[in-house]
Design a protein around this motif. Structure first.
Motif, short mmCIF file in Angstrom:
data_model
loop_
_atom_site.label_atom_id
_atom_site.label_comp_id
_atom_site.label_asym_id
_atom_site.label_seq_id
_atom_site.Cartn_x
_atom_site.Cartn_y
_atom_site.Cartn_z
N PHE A 93 0.87 -1.19 0.00
CA PHE A 93 0.00 0.00 0.00
C PHE A 93 0.91 1.23 0.00
O PHE A 93 1.39 1.67 1.04
CB PHE A 93 -0.91 0.00 1.22
CG PHE A 93 -1.84 -1.16 1.25
CD1 PHE A 93 -2.74 -1.38 0.21
CD2 PHE A 93 -1.84 -2.05 2.31
CE1 PHE A 93 -3.61 -2.46 0.24
CE2 PHE A 93 -2.71 -3.12 2.34
CZ PHE A 93 -3.59 -3.34 1.30
N ARG B 96 0.71 4.39 -0.32
CA ARG B 96 0.49 5.67 0.35
C ARG B 96 0.39 5.54 1.86
O ARG B 96 0.28 6.54 2.56
CB ARG B 96 -0.78 6.34 -0.20
CG ARG B 96 -0.69 6.56 -1.70
CD ARG B 96 -1.62 7.63 -2.15
NE ARG B 96 -3.00 7.28 -1.93
CZ ARG B 96 -4.02 8.12 -2.14
NH1 ARG B 96 -3.77 9.34 -2.53
NH2 ARG B 96 -5.24 7.73 -1.94
N LEU B 97 0.39 4.33 2.37
CA LEU B 97 0.34 4.13 3.82
C LEU B 97 1.76 3.94 4.36
O LEU B 97 2.67 3.63 3.61
CB LEU B 97 -0.52 2.92 4.17
CG LEU B 97 -1.95 2.91 3.61
CD1 LEU B 97 -2.72 1.73 4.18
CD2 LEU B 97 -2.68 4.20 3.91
N SER B 98 1.88 4.12 5.67
CA SER B 98 3.20 3.95 6.27
C SER B 98 3.53 2.45 6.35
O SER B 98 2.66 1.59 6.20
CB SER B 98 3.22 4.56 7.66
OG SER B 98 2.46 3.77 8.53
N ASP C 139 1.51 0.83 9.03
CA ASP C 139 0.12 0.58 8.65
C ASP C 139 0.01 -0.60 7.68
O ASP C 139 -0.95 -1.37 7.73
CB ASP C 139 -0.49 1.83 7.99
CG ASP C 139 -0.76 2.91 9.01
OD1 ASP C 139 -0.81 2.58 10.21
OD2 ASP C 139 -0.92 4.08 8.62
N MET D 47 -2.25 -3.83 8.23
CA MET D 47 -3.23 -4.33 7.27
C MET D 47 -3.09 -5.84 7.09
O MET D 47 -4.07 -6.54 6.85
CB MET D 47 -3.03 -3.66 5.91
CG MET D 47 -3.47 -2.23 5.86
SD MET D 47 -5.22 -2.06 6.09
CE MET D 47 -5.36 -0.30 5.93
N GLY D 48 -1.85 -6.31 7.17
CA GLY D 48 -1.63 -7.75 7.02
C GLY D 48 -2.36 -8.53 8.09
O GLY D 48 -2.81 -9.66 7.87
N THR E 5 6.56 6.39 4.41
CA THR E 5 5.54 6.01 3.45
C THR E 5 6.07 4.85 2.61
O THR E 5 7.16 4.94 2.06
CB THR E 5 5.20 7.19 2.52
OG1 THR E 5 4.96 8.32 3.34
CG2 THR E 5 3.99 6.89 1.69
N ARG F 171 4.20 -8.23 5.54
CA ARG F 171 2.77 -7.99 5.63
C ARG F 171 2.00 -9.31 5.58
O ARG F 171 1.07 -9.55 6.35
CB ARG F 171 2.33 -7.09 4.47
CG ARG F 171 0.87 -6.72 4.51
CD ARG F 171 0.53 -5.81 3.35
NE ARG F 171 0.72 -6.46 2.05
CZ ARG F 171 0.58 -5.84 0.89
NH1 ARG F 171 0.30 -4.56 0.84
NH2 ARG F 171 0.77 -6.50 -0.24
#
Ligand code: ATP
Ligand code: MG
Lengths: 235, 582
Positions: free
Chosen positions: A90, A92-94, A97, A101-102, A133, A149
């Motif tokens: 992703f 645009r996510l850090s 993050d 998400m994983g 990012t 992730r």
């Protein structure tokens, strides 16, 4: 019993036939590799496994569950996670993050932070960059993040699509070492690769895909010695 | 390094060679703007409007403002010139604007083209020539514009101690003059009437009023520029808890002022602020869909309509509702229904477009929105929804037997609803669902592979986003007590989209700022009729050029921009290194 059992699957893109009857098995706790030229159908096979593509014929079993008709999101609870071709973090996510998400489907906080620690230990470069990012990571770091992730879901089966793509030899080695480490914790790995030489070194068994069919299979070390394969893939 | 030197010297040469070109271009553009204002009739309208009564009209200020900004622009752009050079170029730009206006005057006396351009009236000529006839007017206009251009440049080059107070003083006079009618509306109380009438007439502010405004804001800013640093330092020396309590105190004061303002200021402001509140509500809803889940929705207004029509159906005297219930529901009882119906429509909306992505989604949702509007308009639904006649006599809500019949009460109602909704929006953003939305916004396939149920998550985005709009619609229905299909045009969806982008996509404070800017300001400038949308359009273009990430972007967006800059910097570094090696 085999952990993954793929039985005579046929996959189509509209009218274009991409896989014409593929069967293979992956034993529990093994690393099995699927090698082949561009367009042979490797990514298609993995996408069929992870529910992104439907089957026209044939079946896929994980343990004794038939997952042939599963939707992609139903596979995580079955312990299968897919690290897609081209990383697809992703952007645009850090980094943090992305890891979170994983673990999207998990609720076990304590276990989760242990797993996060495990991932960050395996890839210390990610720890240094938790707030960065993800899109600004280097290619190698992105691949580590993609694997990290996936690990955050605490999988039993890891499907890896060309983790070595576009990486310098040193990094390829690093990534492959981490695959070995992951496998040692008991995770079954299905490794799709064009880098046949490296893949056959860490795998125990291998399949060679050609034009949507399994052309050859065998114990990895023997495949690596096979003259045909040497000519075609090992140069 | 070598690479960089080449680049910068090239740049320098380019600027040196083209100072003439740049000044000429700036003068040309600003001259064109000045002419445009005249041709479209802006000046003719603005001539009627005093900023300082008997001295300056808005038209004077506009035409002078163009010259002033021309000077400011050229002074900022010509970085390599000395102060005197900048002022000279400012004067040149101003003179070009003056020449453009002079040509217009000449044109107007030589040719009769009023049949094509109604705005080019005799009055306009008198205005442009300062009543000095053709020759005198031309001379005066050129000299004056050049002087203003020079003044603009001068403002840029003068020391900060002077510049800041001057800008503040002038802007304050302008703003007070522009909004003088509204300010007088607020000052409606007996005990300040004398004060008000000393300051203003209903035409504009008096000379003495303008002077006081200028002197006060000038000296306040002067004080702050000179002593502000010391004040900040003193503040910094306070203990952290002391700083905190002062800050909280400040926020609390601002909040109380904000809460009391509409009550004190009267119905008109209550109405405007309430209208802004409705758009904030809808903005928060679309922000869930677009800002978080990345689903572009141009049919959003349908949910707003659903909320409004549900209230109308269940609270008014209506056959269907008499059939179902023995009495009409109160607004409060119907409110949850309105929200639920909107949610249901949201779900229904989502199903056909589940597999549509990106730009195609915008078009598809636009179609859905239109379908709903046309259904409401149709004869088929007319017995139920009133067709183009709309639905009338919607009763106002009441609280403890007290009818909320004033826009001010409705403003407070909106405020409460918006606060509750805002809390939900914030909680959703930080929830598991919020994360799932962000994941599918970034990459649907990967999100699914990580265990996100795409169908559920997308439908929830539409449904929950619709809930906010339904709430807004429920309030809207009782604002006018009647609703018509033409209140639910595509333009509303587009406005919400625009306010999200201007505020900063994905940011809740951005929604508030964007709504205040794009919905509130045009409402306050109602007296200018259609011309205010000229300003609206200009603001949109300017915003997208100057600050495309929005006025109050979310933290994540800011970080993104930052890292994009970092990447650029690292690329530049690499290039420099390579340059060194060769
Ligand atoms: N979305 C699609 N639509 C139509 N044909 C497709 C699609 N995706 C893949 N194919 C075709 O299916 C065949 C197998 O593709 P696949 O992506 O599985 O190859 P691959 O073995 O992963 O190759 P590579 O090593 O280049 O990634 C190719 O002939 C390809 O052109
Ligand atoms: Mg592939």
């Amino acid at each position: 019993m085999a952990h993954i059992e793929v039985d005579d699957i046929h996959v189509y893109y509209g009218n274009i036939r991409a896989l014409q009857g593929i069967s293979f098995k992956v034993e529990k706790g093994a690393i099995v590799t699927l090698i082949g030229a561009n367009g042979a159908g490797k990514t298609t096979t993995l996408n069929a496994l992870s529910g992104i593509l439907g089957l026209r014929e044939g079946s896929i079993h994980i343990g004794d569950t038939n997952i042939s008709d599963f939707m992609p999101h139903q596979l995580i609870p079955k312990g299968i996670v897919h690290v897609p071709e081209g990383r697809r973090i992703f952007a645009r996510l850090s980094v943090d993050d992305n890891l979170a998400m994983g673990a999207f489907t998990r609720n076990d906080k304590a276990e989760l932070s242990k797993d996060r620690e495990y991932v960050l230990e395996m890839f210390p470069r990610l720890r240094e960059r938790l707030d960065q990012t993800a899109g600004t990571l280097s290619g190698g770091e992105q691949q580590m993040l993609a694997i990290g992730r996936a690990l955050m879901s605490k999988p039993d089966v890891l499907l890896l699509d060309e983790p070595s793509m576009g990486l310098a030899p040193v990094l390829v080695e690093q990534v492959f070492n981490s695959i070995i480490d992951i496998n040692k914790t008991g995770v079954t790995c299905m490794l799709v690769e064009q880098n046949a030489y490296m893949a056959l070194q860490i795998a125990s068994y291998g399949y060679v895909l050609e034009g949507g069919r399994i052309a050859l299979e065998g114990v990895a070390q023997e495949l690596a010695k096979n003259e045909e394969i040497k000519k075609a893939y090992l140069g | 390094m070598a690479f960089n030197i080449v680049a910068s010297s090239f740049e320098q040469k380019y600027i040196e060679r083209s100072q003439w070109h740049m000044t000429g271009m700036t003068g040309f553009i600003f001259g064109f703007v000045a002419l445009y204002f005249n041709f479209v009739g802006l000046m003719t309208q603005f001539m009627e409007r005093w900023i300082i009564e008997g001295v300056l009209t808005l038209a004077h200020l506009t035409i002078m403002g163009v010259a002033l900004f021309g000077g400011v622009t050229i002074a900022i752009r010509s970085k390599n010139l000395s102060a005197a050079g900048k002022v000279a170029n400012g004067a040149a730009v101003g003179a070009m604007i003056g020449i453009a206006l002079s040509l217009l005057m000449l044109f107007m006396t030589q040719l009769d083209i009023r049949f094509m351009f109604v705005a080019l009236s005799n009055k306009l000529f008198l205005f442009l020539s300062w009543k000095q006839g053709l020759e005198g007017g031309i001379t005066l206009q050129i000299v004056l514009s050049a002087a203003l251009g020079a003044l603009g440049a001068l403002i840029v080059v003068m020391p900060k101690v002077l510049r800041r107070p001057l800008i503040w003083g002038l802007s304050a006079v302008f703003i007070v003059g522009l909004f003088s009618e509204l300010i007088q509306l607020v000052m409606q109380y007996e005990f300040i009437l004398g004060f008000r009438d000393w300051f203003f007439t209903w035409e504009g502010q008096r000379v003495q009023g303008a002077m006081v405004v200028f002197v006060v804001s000038f000296s306040a800013m002067l004080f702050w520029t000179i002593r502000g640093g010391a004040v900040k330092e003193r503040f910094g020396q306070l203990s952290p808890s002391g700083q905190k309590s002062i800050r909280y105190f400040g926020w609390a004061c601002a909040l109380i002022l904000f809460l009391l303002f509409p009550a004190a200021a009267g119905s008109f402001f209550g109405q405007v602020m309430m209208y802004v509140g409705l758009f904030i509500l809808m903005g928060m809803g679309l922000n869930l869909e677009l800002g978080l889940a990345g689903l572009l929705d141009l049919g959003f207004v349908a949910f707003f309509a659903a909320g409004a029509y549900t209230i109308a159906l269940f609270t008014g005297e209506h056959e269907l509702q008499i059939l179902l219930l023995d009495r009409p529901l109160t607004w409060w009882e119907a409110l949850p229904l309105a929200v639920l119906v909107s949610v249901a429509i949201g779900f229904m909306f989502g199903i056909p477009v589940l597999k549509v992505r990106g730009d195609y989604l915008a078009v598809a949702t636009m179609g859905l929105g239109e379908i709903i509007r046309v259904v409401v308009l149709s004869d088929m639904a007319a017995p139920l929804l009133g067709g183009s006649q709309g639905m009338l006599h919607i009763p106002r809500p009441s609280l403890f037997g007290w009818e909320l019949n004033d826009p001010i009460y409705l403003f407070y109602l909106t405020l409460v609803c918006a606060s509750v909704a805002g809390y939900f929006a914030w909680a959703l953003e930080n929830s598991r669902l919020g994360r799932a939305w962000m994941a599918i916004r970034e990459d649907e396939d990967v999100g699914q592979a990580l265990g996100i149920n795409l169908v559920n998550v997308k439908l929830l985005a539409y449904g929950l986003g619709a809930a906010f709009a339904g709430l807004a619609g429920a309030i809207f229905a009782v604002m006018l007590t009647s609703i018509f299909p033409h209140s639910f045009q595509l333009l509303i969806s587009i406005n919400i989209l625009a306010l999200l982008i201007v505020g900063g996509l994905g940011s809740l404070p951005g929604v508030v700022v964007g709504a205040a800017m794009l919905i509130g300001t045009p409402e306050l400038l109602r007296e200018f009729g259609e011309y205010r949308f000229l300003a609206y359009g200009a603001v949109l273009i300017a915003m997208m050029r100057i600050k495309p990430i929005g006025l109050w972007p979310s933290a994540a967006r800011k970080r993104e921009i930052q890292s994009a800059e970092e990447i650029e910097a690292s690329i530049r570094e690499q290039m420099e290194e390579e340059g060194q090696r060769t």
